[in-house]
Design an enzyme around this catalytic site. Structure first.
Site, short mmCIF file in Angstrom:
data_model
loop_
_atom_site.label_atom_id
_atom_site.label_comp_id
_atom_site.label_asym_id
_atom_site.label_seq_id
_atom_site.Cartn_x
_atom_site.Cartn_y
_atom_site.Cartn_z
N ASP A 77 26.98 41.41 41.84
CA ASP A 77 25.67 41.97 41.61
C ASP A 77 24.77 40.96 41.66
O ASP A 77 23.56 41.31 42.28
CB ASP A 77 25.86 42.95 40.39
CG ASP A 77 26.39 42.23 39.19
OD1 ASP A 77 26.77 40.91 39.41
OD2 ASP A 77 26.34 42.60 38.15
N LEU A 83 33.67 51.57 42.56
CA LEU A 83 34.84 50.60 42.54
C LEU A 83 35.77 50.85 41.29
O LEU A 83 35.13 51.07 40.25
CB LEU A 83 34.37 49.29 42.72
CG LEU A 83 35.40 47.93 42.54
CD1 LEU A 83 35.82 48.28 44.03
CD2 LEU A 83 34.68 46.93 42.13
N ARG A 107 42.22 52.42 36.07
CA ARG A 107 41.45 53.18 34.95
C ARG A 107 41.51 54.63 35.53
O ARG A 107 40.52 55.25 35.84
CB ARG A 107 40.33 52.60 34.61
CG ARG A 107 40.42 51.27 34.05
CD ARG A 107 39.08 50.83 33.21
NE ARG A 107 37.99 50.32 34.04
CZ ARG A 107 36.82 50.03 33.48
NH1 ARG A 107 36.73 49.86 32.27
NH2 ARG A 107 35.73 50.34 34.31
#
Length: 915
Positions: free
Chosen positions: A829, A664, A668
């Site tokens: 998560d 993911l 960036r």
């Protein structure tokens, strides 16, 4: 004048003669000088040398180097000697090179002959390899064929008809159901009649009609083509109280008038949803032919075992259950040991005009059964008066709800009943006194409310049929006690341990959420029951379509020696073949008796509600009832072994396997490119799926690294961390390595984590461990990331998990959790750890001692913000409310690669286990 002229002529002639004489004389002198003088000089010089002796020679050849004694010629002599020496050396070197050239020419000829021979051998080897590969592929095709979805076969339009059964009461699937309309590969198409197409459809309850229509619209089995349908659904109830009920004969005529009834109604299901405890059983005296009936209330003369279906009441017609209002499952023991509130509508004696109740002794001798209701009332009141435990029993109501004769009516409003049940450890459900009433909507309503709030149902009476009793093992969620044992009920309830009660409560919550909570679940359960009965496999669940973003690859990525140093951690020889997918659709039509009757911690039985996935993971049986339709068998793990045996066997029964990296990223690009380059040369990598979470596409001039494997860039609809766990169709392997774009892992670490995952395929296997803790002061859960010997979570920023959990996370897990993740842009998560621990009842597995995985020099991440941890605290507490308990489990187990980096004797490797 003549003299003068003659004289002039004579003088001129004389002058000319004199000149001629002079030229002749000069020529003679020059000839003499040039010819004779050198001869004379040579003779003279020679004479001088001979007269002076050989030692006195001046111009002749001199012995030794006397001539070089002359100072002006010494340099010339040295040059002559050097040149002579170099000429000799060059000559020797020329001869040596000529010899070398001759030898090389011989070697060249020999090499040419050797090359020709090697080419012949290579050609022969290529032919042998090609034949071997062809034989290998044929062998693999025979033993491990590449499976896919079978070709869909649909029923014929012509209906040959079935022979009539001996009596309507004898209807069973084998005699009243037309299997020819439901081939195994038909996909189970279902046609739903429009409620406006039959006469009594306008009299149905609007809420029931609306809920039914919404559930039909979202069902994957519903088809608009009745000619290919396997099953036909007819909504027959619930009818409004203000509407008159059709007479049995009139209802039979209207049923036979249905366009696809075909004289006997085979493959039809008449669905009657109940929203009230006093529901109409207007199909009791109606001849439904070969049509099955699915409703909440059945009399014994009406119910056809194995053919008709007892369904749950439709409590939540349109509203979704609010998980925040559902009480937690802990503490196990609540205020009341058990509760019961109800009023007997009509006794067994008055309804059946039977004799007075008999004693237990008389009944044990085989006399007709007596009315146990009076004994139940007396026993329960005695327990309440004993004050041994706090119980609540009430046998009179201020406003009892209408109920069937011999049935215990519900008391008060639903909200009041739920408040009492929330404080109850056990909830009593007394079966109707009339043994002919095998199923009632009132008992179904009590059962539904008890499961909804976590009160363990206690069924007094073993003659009643609970909803979907053919498929659900109710003994794992309820306590069924015969009425003669009512005197021992208190002792039985007090003897249960807390662990057993918590397991039953958790199983009851699972049954309620999966099969009863919404109208969509109720309809899906009805269809799944019939589909399972006729052994048609569930339709495959659909993958999330990946909309790829085109990109161009740049230069070939280099391999970092530190990252690619795998040491001794390879699972075996690295395959040179292109990426290959995990085997799919291995369990389309098979499930064994072991899968059917095996007892699991939370498995409700051989009943599959949701569509199955094309993969066959090695998961506990409960997971298959959350998302599968065909059951599971360990195809990847097998016995496997451990240590050297596992490494040599390449994972037990699976000869080879790869994994997919799902990464993911969000704006960036430089960090992403560096992370992708670090994957170059990673063994067993199938492909890399980059989930582009940014609304802006990648830069046009961005050059992606060429790592020798496909890099698929997936465009998402919105920026959501839930996109990390979408089951993308481009992921073709069972193993998924979920990794952040700034995670910095070595190849040997990834290889070792993959090896551990293959031995624990139902777990999350990763690197950064975290744990939860109870805050005594605030009475809430906290998220902790400090270094600890104990952990309960493994962050999915660098972890392996099975693709099956991606289906559960995206399609089965409560939507409230995914909404929380989108709200905070955090906690995805933690949600995955909650899900896996809830399903498997096992903690995750941490590998290596690594606690963090961030790369040095990367831009600041979300986790660096202080609010990040406060949001994670809130997420944990919210997830606990949704699940009703804390599913995370602590563990101190950690897997390290010490054994594989330590050289041990071959006969000693089995003696060591490392934790």
């Amino acid at each position: 004048t003549m003299q003068r002229n003659g004289g002039g002529v004579g003088g001129g002639g004389q002058t000319w003669v004199l000149r001629r004489v002079r030229l002749t004389w000069l020529s003679f002198m020059l000839f003499f000088i040039l010819v004779f003088f050198p001869l004379i000089a040579h003779y003279y010089l020679t004479t001088i040398d001979e007269a002076g002796g050989p030692d006195k020679r001046i111009f002749g050849p001199r012995p030794g180097g006397e001539l070089c004694e002359a100072k002006h010629v010494q340099d010339l002599c040295r040059i002559r000697e050097s040149v002579s020496e170099e000429l000799l050396q060059l000559e020797a070197k020329r001869q040596e090179l000529n010899g070398e050239i001759a030898r090389l020419n011989l070697r060249i000829e020999a090499c040419k002959r050797s090359i020709d021979s090697a080419k012949q051998d290579l050609l022969q080897l290529k032919n042998v390899i090609s034949q071997t590969e062809h034989s290998y592929k044929e062998l693999m095709a025979q033993n491990q064929p590449k499976l896919s979805l079978p070709v869909r076969l649909l029923p014929d339009k012509e209906d040959p008809g079935l022979p009539p059964p001996k009596s309507p009461r004898s209807c069973r699937l084998r005699s009243c159901f037309d299997y020819a309309r439901c081939p195994l590969t038909s996909g189970f198409p279902v046609y739903v009649y429009d409620t406006s197409s039959y006469a009594w459809g306008n009299n149905l309850d609007p809420l029931v009609k609306q809920a039914f229509a919404a559930s039909v619209k979202s069902n994957i089995y519903v088809t608009d083509n009745p000619s290919i349908a396997c099953l036909y659904l007819v909504l027959v109830g619930e009818i409004l109280e203000s509407s008159p009920l059709p007479s049995p004969s009139e209802l039979e005529k209207q049923l036979k008038a249905l366009p696809y009834w075909r004289s006997d109604g085979h493959n039809h299901v008449l669905v009657h949803f109940s929203r009230k405890s006093m529901t109409q059983n207007f199909l009791y005296n109606v001849s439904t032919g070969r049509a099955a009936v699915a409703q909440s209330t059945f009399l014994e003369q009406q119910y056809r075992e194995g053919f008709d279906l007892v369904v749950s009441p439709l409590v939540h017609a349109l509203s979704e259950p609010n998980f925040l209002e559902v009480p937690p499952q802990v503490p196990v023991k609540r205020k009341y040991l058990f509760t019961f509130q109800g009023e007997r509508v009509e006794s067994l004696r008055s309804s059946l005009q039977e004799a007075p109740p008999q004693s237990f002794e008389e009944e044990l001798q085989g006399d007709p059964p007596a009315d146990y209701d009076d004994r139940i009332i007396g026993t329960l009141k005695a327990v309440q008066d004993s004050h041994l435990d706090q119980v609540l029993v009430e046998f009179t109501c201020k406003n009892p709800k209408p109920s069937l004769p011999t049935e215990w009516a519900l008391c008060g409003e639903r909200e009041d009943r739920l408040e009492v049940l929330k404080a109850s450890t056990f909830a009593l459900v007394i079966a109707p006194g009339d043994g002919q009433l095998v199923a009632s909507a009132g008992c179904g309503m009590r059962l539904f409310e008890a499961l909804e709030v976590g009160a363990i149902p206690v069924m007094l009476g073993d003659h009643s049929r609970l909803p979907y009793h053919q498929f659900i093992r109710w003994t794992e969620a309820t306590i069924i006690v015969p009425k003669p044992r009512v005197t021992e009920l208190h002792f039985l309830l007090r003897s249960l341990s807390d662990n057993d009660m918590l397991a039953m409560r958790r199983q009851g919550r699972f049954l309620w959420e999966t099969y009863f909570s919404t109208s969509e679940n109720v309809l899906n359960t009805i269809l799944a029951s019939i589909r399972t009965s006729i052994q048609v496999p569930a339709a495959p669940i659909k993958d999330e379509p990946a909309h790829e973003i085109p990109h161009k690859a740049g230069k070939l990525a280099g391999t970092d020696a530190n990252l690619a140093d795998n040491g001794d951690l390879d699972l075996g020889p690295v395959e040179t073949e292109p990426p290959y997918a995990s085997p799919c659709f291995l369990r389309n039509f098979t499930y064994t008796a072991a899968d059917t009757y095996r007892s699991w911690n939370r498995a409700p039985g051989p009943f599959h509600l949701f569509p199955h996935t094309p993969l066959d993971p090695v998961l506990p049986s409960e997971a298959k009832f959350l998302g599968s339709g065909t059951g599971f068998r360990p195809i990847g793990g097998g016995s496997g072994g451990s240590g050297k045996e596992f490494q040599a066997a390449l994972g037990g029964n699976v000869p080879r396997e790869q994994f997919t990296v799902v990464m993911l990223t969000y704006e960036r690009e430089e960090v992403l490119m560096n992370s992708l380059e670090r994957l170059n040369g990673l063994p067993y990598l199938n492909k890399v799926v980059v989930v582009w979470n940014s609304p802006k596409p990648p830069s046009d001039d961005l050059l992606w690294p060429d790592i020798g494997l496909p890099i698929v860039v997936v465009r998402t609809e919105k920026n959501s961390l839930n996109n990390r766990f979408l089951p993308w169709d481009v992921v073709e392997t069972e193993a998924i390595l979920s990794i952040d774009d700034d995670a910095h892992l070595r190849h040997d670490e990834i290889m070792f984590g993959f090896r551990v995952w293959r031995e624990a395929r139902d777990r999350i296997v990763g690197f950064p461990g975290r744990y939860h803790a109870w805050d005594v002061n605030h009475q809430s859960w906290l998220y902790n990331s400090n270094y600890s010997c104990e952990l309960s979570m493994v962050l999915t920023g660098a972890a392996f998990f099975h693709k099956y959990y991606a289906y559960l996370y995206s399609y089965v897990m409560p939507q409230a959790i995914r909404d929380m993740v989108d709200e905070y842009i955090n906690c995805e998560d933690i949600a995955m750890n909650f899900l896996v621990s809830h399903i498997t009842r096992k903690p995750p597995i941490k590998v290596t001692s690594r606690w963090t995985f961030r790369c040095p020099g990367c831009p600041q991440a979300l986790s660096h913000d202080d609010s990040h941890f406060h949001e994670r605290h809130k997420c944990i507490n919210f997830f606990v409310k949704v699940y009703g308990y804390m599913p995370l489990l602590y563990t101190q187990f950690r897997v390290d690669s010490v054994l594989f980096k330590t050289r041990l004797p071959h006969d000693k490797t089995k003696c060591f286990k490392f934790i």
